[in-house]
Design an enzyme around this catalytic site. Structure first.
Site: not given
Ligand code: PCA
Length: 218
Positions: A82, A145
Site C-alpha cells: 500500500e 487496515c
Molecule cells: N483486513 C481488513 C481489516 C482486517 C484485515 O485483515 C481491511 O482490509 O481493512
C-alpha cells in the site's frame, strides 16, 4: 550489510465471518530474522480502537526500526504494497467489537493522508525478482487496515521519529475460497509468507527502485 535491526510485523485476526485471517497466518510463517534483522510478530484485533492501542504499545516496548502491518484483502490475487493511508474511517461492516464508525477522521489532529515511508516500489520489485506477482495499491480502503497503517505512520511522525512504516494486503488462502464463487483468487499461505519475506528483505536492505514504472490509470 544490515541497515535495520528490528522490524515489527503485525497481522490481523479473522473478521467478516472468516475462520482464519491469512495475514497473521502468513506472518507466523516468517523466519525470526530477515536479512539480519530481528522480526517481532504481533497479532492485532480487527478492531479500530484496540488495534491502534496494541500497535502503539508494541512500538513503545520494542522500539523497532520499521513497522510493517499486514491484512487480508479478499478478492486480490497477490500481495499488494500500500502506498497511502487516509485520515478517514468509513466502516462498511462493524469491526470485531461491533463498532461501525462512519465518515470520521482517524485522528482529528492528523493530516488528511500519509504516504508509506517504507520503499514501496523496491518491495514490489524484490517480490517480482523472486518470481512472484506483486503490485502497488493506491488505496488501503477505509476500514481497519487503512486505520492501522494511518496510525503507524502517525505514530512514526509524532512519537517515534526515525521509524519507518508501511502496510501490505494479502489474498485469501485457498481454504477460504472453497465456498466462494468460482474464480475468487487465493494464494497458498507459504507463497504469501515468501512474498512478505522478500518485501521485508527490501525494507531491511534499504533497497531503492524509484525508476520502476508503476501507477494506476483507474
Ligand atoms: N483486513 C481488513 C481489516 C482486517 C484485515 O485483515 C481491511 O482490509 O481493512
Amino acid at each position: 550489510m544490515v541497515m535495520l535491526h528490528k522490524v515489527l510485523v503485525t497481522g490481523f485476526d479473522p473478521f467478516g465471518g472468516e475462520a482464519v485471517n491469512p495475514a497473521y497466518e502468513a506472518v507466523k510463517l516468517l523466519p525470526d530474522t530477515i536479512a539480519g534483522a530481528h522480526i517481532v510478530k504481533l497479532e492485532v484485533p480487527t478492531v479500530f480502537t484496540r488495534s491502534a492501542q496494541a500497535l502503539e504499545q508494541a512500538m513503545a516496548a520494542e522500539r523497532p526500526d520499521a513497522v510493517i502491518c499486514v491484512g487480508q484483502a479478499g478478492g486480490r490475487s497477490c500481495v499488494t504494497v500500500e502506498k497511502v493511508a487516509v485520515n478517514l474511517v468509513e466502516a462498511r461492516i462493524p469491526d470485531n467489537d461491533g463498532a461501525q464508525p462512519l465518515g470520521e477522521p482517524l485522528r482529528a489532529d492528523g493530516p488528511d493522508a500519509y504516504f508509506a515511508t517504507v520503499p514501496v516500489k523496491a518491495m514490489v520489485a524484490n517480490i517480482r525478482a523472486n518470481h512472484l506477482p506483486a503490485f502497488i495499491s493506491y488505496t488501503a480502503g477505509t476500514y481497519v487496515c487503512n486505520s492501522i497503517m494511518y496510525h503507524a505512520l502517525y505514530l512514526c511522525d509524532r512519537t517515534f521519529p526515525g521509524t519507518i512504516a508501511g502496510f501490505m494486503h494479502v489474498p485469501y488462502e485457498p481454504g477460504q475460497v472453497v465456498d466462494k464463487p468460482e474464480g475468487t483468487p487465493s494464494m497458498p499461505l507459504d507463497t504469501i509468507a515468501r512474498s512478505l519475506e522478500y518485501a521485508i528483505e527490501a525494507v531491511v536492505r534499504g533497497d531503492v527502485a524509484d525508476d520502476m514504472v508503476a501507477g494506476a490509470t483507474h
